[in-house]
Design an enzyme around this catalytic site. Structure first.
Site, short mmCIF file in Angstrom:
data_model
loop_
_atom_site.label_atom_id
_atom_site.label_comp_id
_atom_site.label_asym_id
_atom_site.label_seq_id
_atom_site.Cartn_x
_atom_site.Cartn_y
_atom_site.Cartn_z
N GLU A 304 -6.34 -5.37 -12.24
CA GLU A 304 -6.45 -5.75 -10.82
C GLU A 304 -5.16 -5.50 -10.05
O GLU A 304 -5.06 -5.86 -8.87
CB GLU A 304 -6.79 -7.25 -10.64
N GLY A 305 -4.14 -4.95 -10.69
CA GLY A 305 -2.82 -4.84 -10.06
C GLY A 305 -1.97 -6.08 -10.27
O GLY A 305 -0.89 -6.20 -9.70
#
Lengths: 336, 336
Positions: A304-305
């Protein structure tokens, strides 16, 4: 990045009110941002932006993940509602989040599906992930999204991933580009058990057999054993570099896309910094291959970063040090 | 910290919309903050506060530093003007800065000299750093400052140091408390050359000979071979623990004070997290002795609280994850 500006930033560090070199890696990171921006002192980030590329993978039906594919669309909805880790970490880091459905299996909100290439990528242990046209469309989507964001003022970018099963194609891409064996790149992903690990290793082995035949051609590699999300991320990362915009890399999925992007646009890695080292074994191979040193080593494995966003405030602080600290002359202190 | 609340935080992490354990150390840190606050989910920090303890050391006249003692007062002025690393990093981390002159050699602004104990601490290779009364006053100053800050609403604290020559008494305290030899604890400080390194090693050796005689008594140790700034920091760190307030530790100087604080108030270390690992060799000994794992390993060696402040946003993010992420139930997603 501009080496002359980097030298100027290094020289500026010796004039700031602190012993020479005493901020260690923080000085290195600040000089890198300065070189990316082509200006010294650098400008503190005003619009950090995360783009989460969501996509499903046929291979998820083969029991390579602890979760079913349905979770991808559910998590896209969670991103839009602001409840996921990426939302919380982005807010904490002063960044905003964009979600893009590149290949989610099923419907998502029209606000995120403009760049959708297909419903889930192919079963890479036996068929291509994408057609040639889909691959080109996905890479172009990533490039277009980078352009949109940079034109919109983003001054530092993060790519994030969401997709049940996505560590399997990532492992295949990494193995294909580094000549690694399946057991060296397979990891536990979201948390599979030993049976799942064996199924995942077999899937990687079969997909890798297909991938190795096209290993010298990065676009063919994405088509054969990647996926639309990975292709879009590779396009995004290559284009960010072309647009001279710094990127904080995340974990193994973004890392796999980054390795492909470096093949598409050699030298692109100079525009990237590694946010963290994940627990996925293949991620260490990525960092080594791209010669990137992680900011954090935190045992994270969410995607998701999330790892990049946890590290982003450190990069921001490094930038502000160069931009905002007083020099010895300013402060009336005898320098070293 | 409250173990029952910690367990509740660990359990809450399994309900948040992410694979179990996928945020790694970030989960651990969030659970620790929850346990410190005695509430789950924890409250995001609202008033992070840094206190920089400034003091000079007679030993600086013996050529153990790359800078003269005059720089301490100049840097205090720089802190007040907002131009130092601590100011920039505190602002970036959402923290505010307080400067306290405990033993600067010379005049400083009346706004910072309320707790001043003396003008510079003694030449520890041949005389005590402080009298017994001065030691008591300095420890009490640190405790009083912690009380003031916590009463004022500080919900996470950082201690910073400023004082030319202060890594020498720090190395002596660390050696005395761990049975280490001078060569194991001596470092380059602000950046001394080989001649300076030899002078510093000799100073540590001589001071350590005096310190070992009182090694079992932490207050006597501060008096014999510490200094007023170190004594105040030790009091501050012990009192923060007594007041159940989490602290992010900085480098070797704060680390030395923390080791003494742990002797003054056994168990205090449970209230601390290590912001970073500095390049000073003695700092690794501190982290090992206190059993603390650094957030960053960045080759920093500035002091002022700089390493702790660079790491603080990571701790804040960990806290917000537990406080702000949606649960599987909230998001309507099937959990693991």
């Amino acid at each position: 990045p501009d080496d002359e500006i980097r030298d100027r930033a290094v020289a500026r560090h010796t004039q700031l009110t602190k012993p020479v070199g005493s901020l260690g890696r923080l000085e290195e990171l600040g000089a890198w941002v300065s070189a990316c921006q082509g200006v010294c002192p650098p400008k503190p980030f005003e619009r950090p932006r995360v783009v989460v590329f969501a996509g499903d993978h046929g291979i998820a039906t083969q029991g390579v993940s602890a979760y079913p594919s349905e979770v991808t669309a559910q998590m896209v909805a969670n991103f839009l509602a602001g409840g996921a880790a990426v939302n919380v970490l982005a807010t904490a880091a002063g960044a905003t989040v964009r979600v893009v459905d590149v290949a989610v299996a099923g419907e998502t909100s029209p606000t995120v599906s403009k760049f959708k290439v297909r419903n889930g990528s192919g079963l890479i242990d036996r068929e291509d992930a994408l057609t040639a046209a889909e691959t080109a469309a996905a890479v172009k989507a990533g490039r277009d999204i980078a352009d949109e964001e940079i034109d919109g003022g983003a001054d530092v970018l993060v790519a994030g991933d969401m997709g049940i099963g996505n560590t399997t194609p990532s492992a295949v891409l990494i193995a294909a580009l580094t000549g690694s064996e399946p057991v060296a790149v397979v990891g536990r992903g979201t948390g599979i058990d030993d049976q799942g690990w064996m199924r995942k290793t077999a899937a990687i082995r079969d997909a890798l057999r297909r991938a190795r035949k096209v290993g010298a051609d990065p676009v063919a590699l994405l088509r054969t054993a990647g996926g639309a999300d990975l292709a879009a991320m590779a396009g995004f990362l290559a284009q960010a570099a072309a647009r001279r915009t710094p990127v904080v890399l995340d974990g193994v999925v973004v890392g796999a896309a980054a390795m492909v992007a470096e093949e598409l646009a050699p030298g692109a890695r100079e525009w990237w910094v590694a946010g963290h080292r994940s627990v996925e074994p293949a991620h260490a191979i990525v960092l080594d291959h791209l010669d990137l040193k992680p900011i954090l080593d935190f045992g994270m494995r969410l995607g998701e970063g999330s790892g990049a966003l946890t590290a982003l405030p450190v990069l921001s602080a490094a930038t502000r040090i160069l931009a905002e600290m007083a020099t010895f002359a300013d402060a009336g202190i005898a320098g070293p």
